[in-house]
Design an enzyme around this catalytic site. Sequence first.
Site, mmCIF file in Angstrom:
data_model
loop_
_atom_site.group_PDB
_atom_site.id
_atom_site.type_symbol
_atom_site.label_atom_id
_atom_site.label_comp_id
_atom_site.label_asym_id
_atom_site.label_seq_id
_atom_site.Cartn_x
_atom_site.Cartn_y
_atom_site.Cartn_z
ATOM 1 N N LYS A 1 0.125 4.301 -0.472
ATOM 2 C CA LYS A 1 -0.517 5.537 0.009
ATOM 3 C C LYS A 1 -0.196 6.692 -0.957
ATOM 4 O O LYS A 1 -0.155 6.473 -2.154
ATOM 5 C CB LYS A 1 -0.077 5.806 1.458
ATOM 6 N N SER B 1 2.798 -1.510 10.626
ATOM 7 C CA SER B 1 4.244 -1.548 10.910
ATOM 8 C C SER B 1 4.896 -2.894 10.603
ATOM 9 O O SER B 1 5.806 -3.330 11.319
ATOM 10 C CB SER B 1 4.518 -1.116 12.352
ATOM 11 N N GLU C 1 -6.105 -4.225 10.934
ATOM 12 C CA GLU C 1 -5.057 -3.216 11.082
ATOM 13 C C GLU C 1 -5.351 -2.360 12.311
ATOM 14 O O GLU C 1 -6.082 -1.364 12.211
ATOM 15 C CB GLU C 1 -5.026 -2.304 9.852
ATOM 16 N N HIS D 1 -9.901 1.783 5.027
ATOM 17 C CA HIS D 1 -8.578 1.994 5.624
ATOM 18 C C HIS D 1 -8.674 3.094 6.684
ATOM 19 O O HIS D 1 -9.384 4.078 6.491
ATOM 20 C CB HIS D 1 -7.556 2.377 4.545
ATOM 21 N N ASN E 1 0.863 -1.181 0.000
ATOM 22 C CA ASN E 1 0.000 0.000 0.000
ATOM 23 C C ASN E 1 0.900 1.232 0.000
ATOM 24 O O ASN E 1 1.446 1.614 1.031
ATOM 25 C CB ASN E 1 -0.901 -0.027 1.244
ATOM 26 N N GLU F 1 -6.829 5.465 7.513
ATOM 27 C CA GLU F 1 -6.502 6.835 7.092
ATOM 28 C C GLU F 1 -7.694 7.460 6.374
ATOM 29 O O GLU F 1 -7.926 8.659 6.471
ATOM 30 C CB GLU F 1 -5.235 6.832 6.224
ATOM 31 N N GLY G 1 1.920 2.764 10.728
ATOM 32 C CA GLY G 1 2.885 3.848 10.521
ATOM 33 C C GLY G 1 3.606 4.291 11.782
ATOM 34 O O GLY G 1 4.266 5.318 11.790
ATOM 35 N N GLY H 1 2.627 -0.916 4.425
ATOM 36 C CA GLY H 1 2.694 0.477 3.991
ATOM 37 C C GLY H 1 4.142 0.900 3.795
ATOM 38 O O GLY H 1 4.755 0.667 2.748
HETATM 39 P P1 PGA Z 1 2.409 0.719 7.672
HETATM 40 O O1 PGA Z 1 0.988 0.901 6.970
HETATM 41 O O2 PGA Z 1 2.945 -0.603 7.201
HETATM 42 O O3 PGA Z 1 3.239 1.883 7.201
HETATM 43 O O4 PGA Z 1 2.163 0.711 9.144
HETATM 44 C C1 PGA Z 1 0.092 -0.168 6.863
HETATM 45 C C2 PGA Z 1 -1.198 0.299 6.254
HETATM 46 O O5 PGA Z 1 -1.640 1.410 6.527
HETATM 47 O O6 PGA Z 1 -1.833 -0.411 5.474
#
Ligand code: PGA
Length: 266
Positions: free
Chosen positions: A33, A230, A185, A113, A31, A115, A191, A251
């Site tokens: 983003k 993460s 998640e 998601h 992903n 976000e 993140g 991500g």
């Molecule tokens: P991250 O994001 O691996 O940077 O924590 C995962 C995601 O938001 O799908």
Amino acid sequence: VRGVDIFTYRGEYDKGYEDLREQMEPIFIANWKMNLFEKEALAFVRDLAVPKTGSVIIAPPATLLFPLKQAIKGKSLALCGQNFFFEEKGAYTGELSASQLKDSGASYALIGHSERRHYFNESDAWIHQKLKSALAHHLIPILCVGETLDEKEEGKEEEVLSKQLHTALEGSDEKALSSLVIAYEPVWAIGTGLAADLFLIERGHAFIRKWLEKHYPAIATKIPILYGGSVNEKNAASFLSLQEVAGLLVGGASLAAPPFNAIIRS
Ligand code: PGA
């Protein structure tokens, strides 16, 4: 990844699911983003390794779907939209529809998601509409669910997961949902560099599986449940060692081929 002996953890929640992982090939999702430009995206595809087992899906910014559609020809890679609007077409400046995502080469779409939920105020009701639209256009929905830190601290994880699942899936035909992918998640793990520990992942996954068994018994065991938050090249193998983890949504560690390759080769 199976049988790697550094992973000694085997919690109570894994019991009963021993056969499940054997049936499911892992799914790895990159992903990106709001990151990367065309040149970097094409280099990523060029340098991408073949996973040990399972499949790889790239969720790029929408602007990169068309160039990637060309670049992945002949490769066993799939594309995923990060976002879309649920209406079919019309005067919705700035939006794109599920069928436009399909036209750009996506066969999957992320829905719910955190976000999108938090920065763009996407409600459960919207997520429900998006899920219906994805199914209607044969885009495979990857439904993301997970609790925030506050909700975790208040011990509300199960309440939150069940509400998110319920509102998103309510009224959907069980057969249509057989293509569904779910990603657990935890919001506090995204993140932050603070991935959930194996116990919490197992517990979250087991809860989602039980919820599915209760509400969609005919398809419950077929739905892959991925973990995201993460994930990196150091922790990926331990997550994949859990019976219930059918893949990873990545991500930050998916923005360049080397760390992502290490994850898919775990
Ligand atoms: P991250 O994001 O691996 O940077 O924590 C995962 C995601 O938001 O799908």
